[in-house]
Design a protein around this motif. Structure first.
Motif, PDB file in Angstrom:
ATOM      1  N   LEU A   2       0.835  -1.198   0.000  1.00  0.00           N
ATOM      2  CA  LEU A   2       0.000   0.000   0.000  1.00  0.00           C
ATOM      3  C   LEU A   2       0.870   1.249   0.000  1.00  0.00           C
ATOM      4  N   VAL A  43      -6.031   2.696   5.554  1.00  0.00           N
ATOM      5  CA  VAL A  43      -6.334   1.336   5.979  1.00  0.00           C
ATOM      6  C   VAL A  43      -5.304   0.919   7.016  1.00  0.00           C
ATOM      7  N   ARG A  65      -2.805  -7.031   3.690  1.00  0.00           N
ATOM      8  CA  ARG A  65      -2.364  -5.875   2.910  1.00  0.00           C
ATOM      9  C   ARG A  65      -2.443  -6.149   1.417  1.00  0.00           C
ATOM     10  N   VAL A  68      -6.087  -6.140   0.177  1.00  0.00           N
ATOM     11  CA  VAL A  68      -6.588  -4.767   0.067  1.00  0.00           C
ATOM     12  C   VAL A  68      -5.941  -4.062  -1.117  1.00  0.00           C
ATOM     13  N   ARG A  69      -4.651  -4.269  -1.325  1.00  0.00           N
ATOM     14  CA  ARG A  69      -3.957  -3.612  -2.435  1.00  0.00           C
ATOM     15  C   ARG A  69      -4.535  -4.043  -3.787  1.00  0.00           C
ATOM     16  N   ASN A  71      -7.519  -5.149  -4.395  1.00  0.00           N
ATOM     17  CA  ASN A  71      -8.912  -4.718  -4.535  1.00  0.00           C
ATOM     18  C   ASN A  71      -9.082  -3.234  -4.262  1.00  0.00           C
ATOM     19  N   PHE A  72      -7.992  -2.480  -4.257  1.00  0.00           N
ATOM     20  CA  PHE A  72      -8.009  -1.073  -3.860  1.00  0.00           C
ATOM     21  C   PHE A  72      -8.946  -0.235  -4.719  1.00  0.00           C
ATOM     22  N   ILE A  75     -12.686  -0.453  -3.725  1.00  0.00           N
ATOM     23  CA  ILE A  75     -13.109   0.030  -2.412  1.00  0.00           C
ATOM     24  C   ILE A  75     -13.476   1.499  -2.527  1.00  0.00           C
ATOM     25  N   PHE A  83      -8.870  -3.340   9.919  1.00  0.00           N
ATOM     26  CA  PHE A  83      -9.179  -4.762   9.950  1.00  0.00           C
ATOM     27  C   PHE A  83      -8.560  -5.349  11.208  1.00  0.00           C
ATOM     28  N   GLU A  98      -9.402 -13.832   1.558  1.00  0.00           N
ATOM     29  CA  GLU A  98      -9.866 -12.838   0.592  1.00  0.00           C
ATOM     30  C   GLU A  98     -11.395 -12.761   0.580  1.00  0.00           C
ATOM     31  N   VAL A 101     -12.568 -10.771   3.637  1.00  0.00           N
ATOM     32  CA  VAL A 101     -12.344  -9.333   3.480  1.00  0.00           C
ATOM     33  C   VAL A 101     -13.403  -8.732   2.560  1.00  0.00           C
ATOM     34  N   LEU A 105     -16.351  -5.920   3.418  1.00  0.00           N
ATOM     35  CA  LEU A 105     -16.498  -4.677   2.665  1.00  0.00           C
ATOM     36  C   LEU A 105     -17.891  -4.556   2.058  1.00  0.00           C
TER      37      LEU A 105
END
Length: 113
Positions: A2, A43, A65, A68-69, A71-72, A75, A83, A98, A101, A105
């Motif tokens: 990130l 995040v 991380r 999230v990266r 699927n950034f 979001i 989290f 995954e 997460v 979301l």
């Protein structure tokens, strides 16, 4: 990894989100969110000592991380996110993690399909 502007690092920011934020739950993961007026949302990841030794905790954080990266762009950037890992998360595969997460979301209505 990130970008620096998208990471929560300070303990006081985490505590503020814990106190004021809205919470969502899955079996192995919790999510606290708090609306932000700043564009680059942030995040953070919290993994307790109860999860395991440092190598296990770091592995869990690296996986979170990366999820999230990847699927950034899906979001919505209106909230700061924290989290929180719960016991048993270290036994999950990457795909199961995954899914948790993404489900969190979606529950928080922050995931664009």
């Amino acid at each position: 990894m990130l970008k620096k502007e998208n990471r929560l690092k300070k303990n006081r920011h985490f505590n503020y989100i814990y106190k004021k934020g809205e919470k969502f739950f899955e079996k192995h993961l919790n999510l606290c969110i708090l609306k932000t007026k700043f564009k680059p949302f942030k995040v953070g990841f919290s993994v307790s000592n109860k999860i395991g030794k440092s190598t296990v905790r770091n592995k869990v954080k690296r996986r979170l991380r990366e999820i999230v990266r990847l699927n950034f762009s899906s979001i919505k950037g209106t909230h700061n996110l924290v989290f929180i890992a719960k016991d048993g998360i270290e036994k999950l595969s990457y795909k199961e993690l995954e899914n948790e997460v993404i489900n969190l979301l979606k529950k928080a209505n922050l995931f664009r399909v």
